[in-house]
Structure formats: C-alpha cells, structure tokens
Design a protein around this motif. Sequence first.
Motif, PDB file in Angstrom:
ATOM      1  N   ILE A 153       9.524   1.532  -4.477  1.00  0.00           N
ATOM      2  CA  ILE A 153      10.448   2.574  -4.022  1.00  0.00           C
ATOM      3  C   ILE A 153       9.810   3.946  -4.126  1.00  0.00           C
ATOM      4  CG2 ILE A 153      12.652   3.695  -4.521  1.00  0.00           C
ATOM      5  CD1 ILE A 153      13.754   0.957  -5.237  1.00  0.00           C
ATOM      6  N   VAL A 154       9.159   4.191  -5.260  1.00  0.00           N
ATOM      7  CA  VAL A 154       8.480   5.477  -5.423  1.00  0.00           C
ATOM      8  C   VAL A 154       7.454   5.660  -4.310  1.00  0.00           C
ATOM      9  CG1 VAL A 154       6.925   6.789  -6.888  1.00  0.00           C
ATOM     10  CG2 VAL A 154       8.861   5.598  -7.903  1.00  0.00           C
ATOM     11  N   GLY A 155       6.696   4.585  -4.050  1.00  0.00           N
ATOM     12  CA  GLY A 155       5.652   4.661  -3.022  1.00  0.00           C
ATOM     13  C   GLY A 155       6.234   4.981  -1.666  1.00  0.00           C
ATOM     14  N   VAL A 170       9.825  -8.084  -1.765  1.00  0.00           N
ATOM     15  CA  VAL A 170       9.866  -8.604  -3.140  1.00  0.00           C
ATOM     16  C   VAL A 170      10.045 -10.125  -3.162  1.00  0.00           C
ATOM     17  CG1 VAL A 170      11.049  -8.450  -5.345  1.00  0.00           C
ATOM     18  CG2 VAL A 170      10.671  -6.393  -4.002  1.00  0.00           C
ATOM     19  N   PRO A 171      11.022 -10.663  -2.407  1.00  0.00           N
ATOM     20  CA  PRO A 171      11.152 -12.126  -2.419  1.00  0.00           C
ATOM     21  C   PRO A 171       9.886 -12.837  -1.939  1.00  0.00           C
ATOM     22  CG  PRO A 171      13.058 -11.137  -1.388  1.00  0.00           C
ATOM     23  CD  PRO A 171      12.078 -10.042  -1.603  1.00  0.00           C
ATOM     24  N   ILE A 177       9.380  -3.214  -8.144  1.00  0.00           N
ATOM     25  CA  ILE A 177      10.421  -2.528  -7.363  1.00  0.00           C
ATOM     26  C   ILE A 177      10.308  -1.015  -7.534  1.00  0.00           C
ATOM     27  CG2 ILE A 177      12.908  -2.151  -7.205  1.00  0.00           C
ATOM     28  CD1 ILE A 177      13.266  -5.130  -7.751  1.00  0.00           C
ATOM     29  N   VAL A 178      10.083  -0.589  -8.788  1.00  0.00           N
ATOM     30  CA  VAL A 178       9.960   0.846  -9.026  1.00  0.00           C
ATOM     31  C   VAL A 178       8.771   1.420  -8.259  1.00  0.00           C
ATOM     32  CG1 VAL A 178       9.493   2.596 -10.762  1.00  0.00           C
ATOM     33  CG2 VAL A 178      11.084   0.740 -11.269  1.00  0.00           C
ATOM     34  N   PHE A 191       0.698   2.257  -3.517  1.00  0.00           N
ATOM     35  CA  PHE A 191       1.673   2.299  -4.617  1.00  0.00           C
ATOM     36  C   PHE A 191       2.172   0.901  -4.949  1.00  0.00           C
ATOM     37  CE2 PHE A 191       1.875   6.856  -4.532  1.00  0.00           C
ATOM     38  CZ  PHE A 191       2.302   7.162  -5.805  1.00  0.00           C
ATOM     39  N   MET A 192       2.482   0.145  -3.907  1.00  0.00           N
ATOM     40  CA  MET A 192       2.951  -1.211  -4.159  1.00  0.00           C
ATOM     41  C   MET A 192       1.860  -2.008  -4.859  1.00  0.00           C
ATOM     42  SD  MET A 192       4.861  -1.901  -0.599  1.00  0.00           S
ATOM     43  CE  MET A 192       6.455  -1.200  -0.253  1.00  0.00           C
ATOM     44  N   GLY A 193       0.617  -1.660  -4.562  1.00  0.00           N
ATOM     45  CA  GLY A 193      -0.492  -2.378  -5.173  1.00  0.00           C
ATOM     46  C   GLY A 193      -0.737  -2.008  -6.622  1.00  0.00           C
TER      47      GLY A 193
END
Lengths: 186, 298, 261, 278
Positions: free
Chosen positions: A121-123, A166-167, A117-118, A91-93
Amino acid sequence: MKKSIFQFNTRTVVTIGIGAALYGATSFIGIPVGPDTSLRPAIALLAIFGALFGPVVGFIAGLIGHVLNDLLTSGTVWWGWALGSGITAAFMGLIYLAKGFDPQNGSFKGKHIGLFIVYGIVGIVLSLLFSGWFDIAFMGEPSDKLVVQVTAASISNIIVFLVLGVPAVIGFAKRNAKTSHLSVNE
Amino acid sequence: MAAGERQPDRSPVLVADRISLRLDEDQTEPVLSSVSLTLHERELTLLLGPGGCGKSSLTLCLNGIYPHAVESEVTGCVKIFGKTLDGEHPGETAQIVGIVFQDPDSQFCMLTVEQELAFCLENVSCPREEIGERIDDALRLVQLSDCRDRLIHELSGGQKQRVAIAAALALRPKVLLLDEPTSNLDPASARQLAERIHAIRRLLPVTTLLIEHHLDPWMEYVDRLVVMDHQGTVQYEGDPGHFFESRDAEAESAGIWLPRAVGLHRELSRSAGMTEGGDPPEAGSAPPPLSIRDLIRR
Amino acid sequence: MNAGLGDPVPLRAEKVSFSRGGRVIVQEASFSVRAGELLAVAGRNGAGKSTLMALLSGLLMPSSGSVSLHGKPLTAWKEAELRRKIGCIFQHPEHQFVTDTVYDELAYSLRLQHFSETEVDNRVRSLLAQFRLEGRERYSPFSLSQGQKRRLSVAAMMSDERQILLCDEPTYGQDAYAAKELMSGLRARADMGLAVVVITHDMEFVQEYADRVVVINNGSVDYDGPPGSLWSSPEQFLKERGLIPPIAAQMLQALEGERAC
Amino acid sequence: MLNVQSGKIGSPKRSFLQLEHLNPAMKGLTVILCVLPLSLAFDPVTVAAALALTVLVTWLFGNIPWKRWLLLFSPFLILAFGCFWTAALFPREPIGPDSELLWSVGAVRVTQEACWIALSLSLRALLFSALSLLFMLTTDPVKLMLSLMQQCKLPPKLAYGILAGFRFLPLFREELSIMQKAHRVRGAGRIRRTPRSLLQALKRYGIPLLAGAIRKSERTAVAMISRGFTGSGRRDFYTRVPVTWKDGVFMALMLAIVAIGYGLSYALGTLRWYNGEL
Ligand SMILES: Nc1ncnc2c1ncn2[C@@H]1O[C@H](COP(=O)(O)OP(=O)(O)OP(=O)(O)O)[C@@H](O)[C@H]1O
Ligand SMILES: Nc1ncnc2c1ncn2[C@@H]1O[C@H](COP(=O)(O)OP(=O)(O)OP(=O)(O)O)[C@@H](O)[C@H]1O
Ligand SMILES: [Mg+2]
Ligand SMILES: [Mg+2]
C-alpha cells in the motif's frame, strides 16, 4: 535458498524479461471503474515478481514493462508513470528482504502477510504521488486534475493488490510448501 | 568391440573427483555421492545406471551448471584439461563442454531453428560468413535441412531432439555430453546418429560421454563403460565387453539394459542347455531347444 | 452406461485428415482399434503419430473424416463421458501434470471419481510401489528425473479402468526393468479385454508385445497387420519408414536367406 | 509484433518501401519523432490529416490485410467514439460563453467548442494508436531486439533476456492450450465461458501458468548458458539489421506527414496548441 538481490546472472535477466513482457502485455487489460481510472490486474504481477525475486528485479521488470506498453500503445513514454510502476514493484519487493520470507520454498508466515500489505500500500501511494509530481514538475500537467487522478488510481491499485496480488503470492507459497519435501514437517 | 584397438595412453580430458551433489539444503540423501570418473581424449564413454540414479544431474555438474548457474551444493571438483571450473563463467565452460539435455521440450532459447543455431554460433564468436555454412552442416548432420525456418515449438518430439543435437554439435565442443540423445528418435535415425557421431569423432578430437538406455546402435563404438547404482555412486569403470560378459547378472538386477544381441545370446544358450553357472536342465524333461523362429513367435 | 462394452471395435478412424498452418499432417488415415488388442503405431519422426493420437482422443478436431467411438462420432459424446472411456498419455510427460505433488497427481483422477480418502491412499501407495516412485510422493512432478516423470505420467493414467488407452512412447527413457514392467502392464490390460494403443520406436517391443502394428508415413497409414509379416516386407519399404527389424527377425531372415541358396 | 505466432512477416507483395523490411530501431525512432510534434497539436484538422496519411502509409507500404488491420483498430475506434461523446456532452474545460450552441436536451448542452475539443481528443487517440499499430504490425520482435543491440548498443545480456520474455508471450497461449488439454484428459472437464467460471479458470490456470513461466525462465537461462552464452558484448551477428537509405526515405515521408498536417491547419487557420486538456 534466497539469493542476494543484486546478483545479475542470466537467469535474473530472463526473469526480468518475462516479468516485463507479461506486465507490458497485461497492462492493456483494464476494467474501467470511473473517469480515468481502471482496475488493472497487471498490478498483481508486480506484486508477484517483487515478492518472488526482490525489489531490483521487480523495479526493472515494472519499468521496462511499462515502457514497452507505452511504446506499443501510444508511441510516447510517460516516464513518470513508468518509474512509478517500477517503484511500486520495488516497494512490494521489500518483503523479499524480510527474515524468513521465502515463498519459493513455501515459507510465508502471518506476519509477512501483514508486512507485505503495508509495503504494497505504501508503495502504491508513494509511487503514484511520485508520478503525479513528476508530471507536474516535468511535463507541465495542471496539478488539480492530477490530485483526482492519483487518488482514484491509488484506490483502484490497492484493491487489485489486495484482491489479486496478495492471494496470488500466498497461493504460490502454498504451492511450493507442498513441493519442497521436508519443510512440510515443520 | 573397439576395446582391443584402443591406445592405452590417451590423456584424460575431463576428470571428476569425488563429486557429491545436493539440490536442497535439507535433502536427506544426496543425489550424487562421491562420484569419480575420467573421460579420456577422443574416447566414447558410456554411462549406464538405473532410472533416477543421478546420471543427468552428473552431466550438469560436469559442465558447471551445478553449482555455477543453478543454486545447489556441490563438493568435489571437476577439472577440464587440468583446469577447475571455479571462477569461470558457466557460459565459457559450455563452449568447451557441449551438452544435449534429456528433455527435448525445454532446452531452447530462440523461436526458430535457424535462430537457435545462429545464437549458438554467435556465442562462440564464429565469424559471420561462416555461420550460415555451419548451420547447414549441423542441420544436414541430423537430417533436418528442410526445417530450417520452422518454429521450434511446433516440431515433433524427435525433431526437437535433433535440433538439440545440431545445436550442441554446431558449437564444436571439445567434450560432448549426450543425455539420451536418441530416446525419441526412430530406429533408423538412432542408428544413423550413432554412426555420425562416430564419424565426427574421427574427424575432430571430441571426447564424448553418452547416457543411453538402449545400447544397440552404440555398442560397437563404445570405448569405456561407467556404471552407476541406485545410490548415485560408481560401481564399475572400465572395459564394456568385460562387463557384459562377466557381470551381466549384476547389470540385470540393477535394471540395466543389455545389448539386445547379448540378451538373445543368453536366451538361446539358456534354452540350449548351456546356462553358465546355472543348474543344468534335467535330462528327461528338458524343453526342446528354442529356435530363433520360436523366439519370434513368442 | 453399458452400451457397447462388448463392442469388438470400439474406436475407429475413417479417412481422418488434419492440417495445420497450411501443412497436411495427417491425411486420410483409416484404421480401427480393437478391444483386447495391443496396437503398436510406428513411423519416422514427424510422421504424424502424435497428431493422430490427439485426433483419436478427441483433443484435436480432424479437418475432414471422422473418428467414432462405439459407432458414435466423438463430437456427439459428452466430454466427461468421453474422458471416462479414453485415456491418453502425452509424449511430453510434463504436458500432462496438473497438480503440485506426485501424490496428488496420482490421486487426482481417483478423487474425481469420489473414492474415499483411505481408498485413494491405498491405491496411490500401490501405484507408487508398482512404478517405483516411493519416497518421491512429496516431490513436485517437475523436479523428478526424466524417467520418473515418464513413469508418473503413465501411472496417473493407469489408475483408471478406461476402455481405451492411448500411449505416446510410454517407455522412452526407462531402464530395462521399468520398460518391461510398463509393457507387460499394458499387455495385461489388453488381455483383460481393453484396447491399448502404443506409439513406440522400439521394434523389439513391437515384436514381443503387439498384436498388430500400424505404420504411419507422411501422415497416412502404410501398413496395418501383424508385426511378423511387417519384417518380411521389402527392405526398401522398411528403410523408407525408418524401421529396423528386431534382431531375432534379422537373424531369421539371414538364416532363411542361407537356406534358399 | 502481434505476428510472433505466425513467425513470418512480409510475404509476396512487394512495394518500393516495405515497412516490414525497414530497420526496426529507425522505424521506432521515426514514430517517436512523429508523435512528439503531433502531441503538441490540438485541433482536428492537423490530427485528422496526419491520421489519414498514416493510415494510407500503413496500407500502401505495410503488408497487412486490411481486415486484420481494421479488427485491431476497431477497439480504438470504439474507445475514441465513446471518448468523443463523453467529452462533447460533459466538457471538462470551461467553455467560453460565446460558443455556439449546437443542440440541447434539458440540461445537456452541446456547444460547438465542446464538440471541437471532443473531436480533437478522440482523433488524437486514434492517431497515436494508428502510429503504434503501424509499428507493431510491421515489426518482428526478434529483429527489433537485434536492431536495438546493433544500432543502440543495448547489452546482449539484457536484450536476449527481454527476447526470451517476448518468446514466452505467444508460448503462453500454447501453454494454456496444453494445460486445458491436460485437464481434459485427466477428466476435469472444460470450463464453460461464463463470467462466473472466469474466476475458476483464473484459479485453475493462473498460478500454474505463472509458476510454469518461472520454472521455464530458469530452464531457458540454463539453456542459454549451455549454448555458450556469456553476455559479453562482442558478437558478430548472423542476421544484420542494417540502416539503409530506405529508412531515411521513410523518416522523411513520416515527417512530411507531420508537416502537411500542420501546414494544412495553419493555412486553414485552425491551428491550436495542446494545453493538457483531457
Ligand atoms: N530439481 C530437483 N529437486 C530435487 N530433486 C531432484 C531435482 N532434480 C532431480 N532430482 C532427483 O535427483 C535424482 C536424480 O535425477 P536425475 O535426473 O539425475 O536421474 P537420471 O539418472 O538422469 O534418471 P533417468 O534415467 O530417469 O533420466 C532423482 O531421484 C530426482 O528425483
Ligand atoms: N502445433 C503444430 N503446428 C504446426 N506443425 C506441427 C505442430 N505440431 C506438429 N507439427 C508438425 O506435424 C508433423 C507431425 O508431428 P507429430 O508430432 O505428430 O510427429 P510424430 O510422428 O509424433 O513424431 P515423433 O516421432 O518425432 O514424435 C511434424 O512435421 C511437425 O513438425
Ligand atoms: Mg536423466
Ligand atoms: Mg510424437
């Protein structure tokens, strides 16, 4: 230059290997914050590998890494959670597929951050729900305990993702923005 | 120099035709622009050029790493034994074209010296019974027999370079690309390596491209010379002796090392007042002829 | 901190030994580095030169013996002060890079010294020109050619006025220009009264630029003296240490041999 | 597997069943075969017996200095100890009212059943970590991958990829020390070991380390390719990792341990099956 996500050359495989080894090794590390919950910095690695190399590499690296870690710590593989790690990374990918997103060449804009970010979080939530469901369905775990566990894990993973993951990806993109000689002029 | 003994009709093994290379889509000047060169069977070709002109990048084009394994923009074509590299797995190309990279620190994929060499040999489907022997041979060739079980990342710079050379030789490639193989070696080993490569070339039909700044150990074995300039194009291709005799000034201005003997010869002849083409030293104030002893003292 | 600036022997190694993984790499090496002198270090591959350099710079701790700077052991120095005095160029240029661009790499230690940004810019520009890295300032240090990396790593260390500079094979992979320029740059530092140590395999350079040469063999110092008399030591001695005298010395010997007959 | 750095596993001490010389895939399978039935048991006797015997096997046949073993085992011990007390004091399971009260301070009550459960839980954790230590400390990752390719037909492309990843782990330490040295010679100074500077260290080394790893992965891939690696399945392995009768003996031995554990608790009448307690 971004590559197709299904290209499987030696380089991709080595990247997966490194991702898996790193994820497996850092999964040992966790700061316990409550019963059955800990902040696992390893989640940030999933974010990085997903964003830099796409969902497929992320998925496989997360899965293999988790399996390795499970094998090393307990000898049994919790397939639900291992698949969950893979799904989180996948998902992050998804951000990798976004237009104009290319952190390896320093292109990572504001809207990408939001999207990332969306997706993240969903992932995280989806994958933990999946792992919980998997445990209930196949491992015969009692469901009431899992609800607590899944909620706690979601929150802690999301925190790690937002604070470290994220950072780190933004840091990467910034770093590469400077190195690729011409894109600074845009 | 070997030029005289050379048979003129050696067939071309590797032909690079007008190769241009860009590593970035938006790079303004290309790394290589329209480079053509030919390696002939069993010959040792020396590639010279100032630093950063694209010699190492060229070797990576010749064995298909660019563009088949690392994304990059390559135009022109490379033919090995008349076949282009397109559509070929770069790993298969590598079994024909062996390479020693310039950077001794990041060209290994296994933990120990033995594993690294065994990995190479397994790749070329060498039967198991032979692998041990061939590892022995390769290590003996680079005088590293006592480091067989050492971890590669704990070796010294020169030892790593030897491992890289051993790995390339173990593959027994048809074409060998050597990118500054002796830059970290001590003087005696550098000379020895040059001799051994020459000896190997007499035994096996291996065609060699050599990139080197320090020519002394290699000079007597070089068959052909290719010179590149700053812009990444070929300036000279042909007989090495001829180049150093007639175009040495050009070489010097491009920052190319002359063989030390040539340099010494020039210095001596200059101080003895025999400067070719230059203004002759004035009769009265001419410095006393510089002797070898003076040269050493300086 | 002016103490010992006029010290003629700033750095001294006394019976330094170092072992790792059960293998003795440096054993009982003693020698000194003098101000205003370019000291060359030569020896076979794996003789222990790079390790010795790490010991001299205080990056590794000797297992016995001591290294002292201005008469004070390295361990007694404050880290920051030590680094201001001893500069160090690693054998692998990549091991030394700490920033993302060539420009930042050159500006790094200038910025640490709190120069103004315009001053930094001026100095970096002149370094870029001197080391022929113009047009590469926005590149990542890792995507340079090997020779450019080497020049960058040297340039980054030259930007400081350190009293002692230890260089591990600073000229490998360089074309004729760059190598000569580098060596004369180092020579100029020595002539300014600073101490320079150069590990090199190039005997012509040893001959031409060094005041003194130290030969390392199996981790210990085998020869310590001027280059000229090194070449006249027995052939067997040189051969065992992987040394080949420079061409001029060879010819000289040949001539003298003839004269003797 | 923690031995990667030293590179050498299995030195002079010789015994009849040298764990280091067993086939890694078979050893892994054996460990899994032990874990599966043992994970069904939930009573201190079975688990304690199996734990004791596993440790015995590790010490008898593994070539591990016991100090090192203890050092690596100690975090698990501490964890298990903590687990024991929390589970004993605050049982998650409803405790039968008839359970004997051992002692109580105010509202805190420790019943015998809670203690029993807590003991099982912590011993289970110890048992699984002992089993995995047995595997980890006696297995060379290179051999493991070779054996996965040779016995389990794992495709070489994947195996060598993972191996390259494994190779990086010990190198990370090396890389970190190189980076620290770089920062030191460049005059940035050392980072002191306080919690606050940990964040600084993470910033200074974290991203460059990862960036370095990614750069190295490309270079390693190029190196593999230029050594002629195509990833095709046919290879004649130089180092064969065979399956021998010793692997069978080891498997039998380990399964016997499981049987002894169960047998003992059955004889003592304490056998109880696992029901997902936490
Ligand atoms: N990955 C890369 N991305 C962008 N530019 C690159 C990259 N690699 C090399 N270059 C540039 O391409 C040019 C040629 O590099 P190359 O390594 O081929 O030079 P070289 O002739 O081998 O030099 P040297 O003698 O110093 O080894 C250099 O100017 C370098 O800056
Ligand atoms: N980290 C390490 N662990 C174990 N041994 C090492 C390590 N680093 C170096 N060595 C060994 O120490 C010896 C000396 O290494 P060193 O790098 O000092 O050699 P060197 O004289 O610089 O050689 P070169 O000319 O090849 O650079 C070598 O045999 C090397 O294999
Ligand atoms: Mg090069
Ligand atoms: Mg060295």
